[in-house]
Design a protein around this motif. Structure first.
Motif, PDB file in Angstrom:
ATOM      1  N   LEU A   1      37.195  34.676  40.840  1.00 15.19           N
ATOM      2  CA  LEU A   1      37.023  33.223  40.822  1.00 15.19           C
ATOM      3  C   LEU A   1      35.558  32.822  40.893  1.00 15.19           C
ATOM      4  CD1 LEU A   1      38.288  30.366  40.900  1.00 15.19           C
ATOM      5  CD2 LEU A   1      38.344  30.574  43.397  1.00 15.19           C
TER       6      LEU A   1
ATOM      7  N   ASP B   1      44.582  41.744  41.600  1.00 15.19           N
ATOM      8  CA  ASP B   1      44.402  40.414  41.026  1.00 15.19           C
ATOM      9  C   ASP B   1      45.774  39.986  40.525  1.00 15.19           C
ATOM     10  OD1 ASP B   1      42.054  38.478  39.753  1.00 15.19           O
ATOM     11  OD2 ASP B   1      43.892  38.499  38.563  1.00 15.19           O
TER      12      ASP B   1
ATOM     13  N   SER C   1      47.936  36.764  39.073  1.00 20.02           N
ATOM     14  CA  SER C   1      47.726  35.439  38.494  1.00 20.02           C
ATOM     15  C   SER C   1      48.931  35.047  37.659  1.00 20.02           C
ATOM     16  CB  SER C   1      46.463  35.428  37.630  1.00 20.02           C
ATOM     17  OG  SER C   1      46.589  36.338  36.547  1.00 20.02           O
TER      18      SER C   1
ATOM     19  N   GLN D   1      48.173  30.259  31.991  1.00 20.35           N
ATOM     20  CA  GLN D   1      46.900  29.876  32.590  1.00 20.35           C
ATOM     21  C   GLN D   1      45.826  29.928  31.514  1.00 20.35           C
ATOM     22  OE1 GLN D   1      45.104  32.989  34.908  1.00 20.35           O
ATOM     23  NE2 GLN D   1      46.432  34.526  34.017  1.00 20.35           N
TER      24      GLN D   1
ATOM     25  N   ARG E   1      41.756  34.596  31.055  1.00 23.44           N
ATOM     26  CA  ARG E   1      41.290  35.277  32.271  1.00 23.44           C
ATOM     27  C   ARG E   1      40.992  36.733  31.916  1.00 23.44           C
ATOM     28  NH1 ARG E   1      42.015  33.970  37.770  1.00 23.44           N
ATOM     29  NH2 ARG E   1      42.099  35.709  39.246  1.00 23.44           N
TER      30      ARG E   1
ATOM     31  N   TYR F   1      54.053  36.415  36.364  1.00 23.45           N
ATOM     32  CA  TYR F   1      52.774  36.872  36.914  1.00 23.45           C
ATOM     33  C   TYR F   1      52.187  38.023  36.105  1.00 23.45           C
ATOM     34  CZ  TYR F   1      53.220  34.176  41.251  1.00 23.45           C
ATOM     35  OH  TYR F   1      53.301  33.164  42.167  1.00 23.45           O
TER      36      TYR F   1
ATOM     37  N   PHE G   1      47.554  32.201  42.668  1.00 27.76           N
ATOM     38  CA  PHE G   1      46.520  33.188  42.375  1.00 27.76           C
ATOM     39  C   PHE G   1      46.179  33.889  43.688  1.00 27.76           C
ATOM     40  CE2 PHE G   1      46.214  30.264  38.932  1.00 27.76           C
ATOM     41  CZ  PHE G   1      45.652  30.929  37.860  1.00 27.76           C
TER      42      PHE G   1
ATOM     43  N   GLU H   1      43.713  37.139  45.008  1.00 25.91           N
ATOM     44  CA  GLU H   1      42.757  38.205  44.741  1.00 25.91           C
ATOM     45  C   GLU H   1      42.530  38.978  46.033  1.00 25.91           C
ATOM     46  OE1 GLU H   1      39.248  37.258  42.438  1.00 25.91           O
ATOM     47  OE2 GLU H   1      40.039  35.232  42.033  1.00 25.91           O
TER      48      GLU H   1
ATOM     49  N   ARG I   1      45.573  27.824  43.933  1.00 21.63           N
ATOM     50  CA  ARG I   1      46.289  27.431  42.729  1.00 21.63           C
ATOM     51  C   ARG I   1      45.260  26.755  41.831  1.00 21.63           C
ATOM     52  NH1 ARG I   1      52.055  27.562  44.004  1.00 21.63           N
ATOM     53  NH2 ARG I   1      52.534  26.390  42.115  1.00 21.63           N
ATOM     54  N   LEU I   2      45.144  27.221  40.611  1.00 19.13           N
ATOM     55  CA  LEU I   2      44.082  26.749  39.728  1.00 19.13           C
ATOM     56  C   LEU I   2      44.187  25.245  39.497  1.00 19.13           C
ATOM     57  CD1 LEU I   2      41.728  28.038  38.133  1.00 19.13           C
ATOM     58  CD2 LEU I   2      43.218  27.963  36.119  1.00 19.13           C
TER      59      LEU I   2
END
Length: 230
Positions: A61, A130, A132, A136, A139, A162, A191, A193, A203-204
């Motif tokens: 991130l 990772d 995610s 999305q 990435r 995911y 998300f 990491e 959360r993006l």
């Protein structure tokens, strides 16, 4: 004459927008300070540099924008060391960000703001990972991180929700037991990491309201406890 008036109207509207934005941010900062106090946490106001231990962990991130964070809370909860803060970056639409500032060549620029929870628990170490959502913006994990896609055989439902990457696939498959996978399938959008004994949860593009911070913190701790099978 009309052209001159148009310029003044534009400037007046722009000034109102700026004043309103500053007011909203000031109100948010003050509300966050009260939440930190209620949690028994310290509070660092405004924008400031990403702490060194977070930068050195090389979380994906923080490679997406300038290493600056906003309104940080620090404390302890349920055996975890905790930091909660805002992080934002600019990126081309549907693209990744960068520590270099975006240019016109990047196309339409969008601002992504999110509330981030950092957790660390001394003595609790998990394989680097990772995690995610599948749906999305782009990435790409830098190959230098050593994180590669990990498949969980027979779990198309998990793959639909995911993407999982890590350094040690066998160790991650041990962490992601059938019960753990079931829990993630039922709880999409996060998300996570992980780097040894520290984790990011967010959360993006989700900036959490101040009054919802305690609930977010408890959810984040629950997600890491899930991985640790505590």
């Amino acid at each position: 004459m009309r052209r001159g008036m148009g310029i003044w109207v534009f400037l007046a509207v722009a000034a109102v927008i700026v004043v309103a934005a500053v007011y909203v941010e000031t109100q948010r900062r003050d509300a966050l300070a009260r939440v930190a106090s209620d949690l028994g946490f310290s509070f660092t106001r405004g924008q400031h540099a990403l702490p060194g231990h977070l930068d050195r962990a090389v979380f994906y991130l923080f490679t997406q924008g300038q290493p600056l964070i906003l309104n940080r809370m620090d404390g302890e909860r349920a055996g975890y060391q905790v930091s909660i803060f805002g992080f934002g970056y600019d990126a081309g639409q549907g693209e990744e960000g960068s520590r270099a500032l975006p240019t016109a060549d990047d196309g339409q620029i969008e601002r992504r703001l999110q509330t981030v929870v950092w957790l660390s628990r001394p003595g609790q170490t998990l394989p680097d990972l990772d995690l995610s959502p599948t749906r999305q913006p782009l990435r790409r994990l830098d190959p230098s991180l050593g994180l590669r896609p990990v498949s969980l055989d027979g779990r198309a439902d998990f793959r639909d929700r995911y993407l999982l990457s890590g350094r040690d696939a066998a160790a991650l498959r041990h962490v992601f037991s059938p019960a753990v996978i079931d829990a993630w399938v039922a709880d999409p959008g996060w998300f996570v990491e992980g780097r040894g004994d520290q984790w990011l949860v967010y959360r993006l593009e989700e900036r959490v309201a101040p009054e919802d911070i305690p609930a977010l913190l408890d959810r984040a701790i629950g997600l890491i406890d899930r991985l640790a099978q505590r």
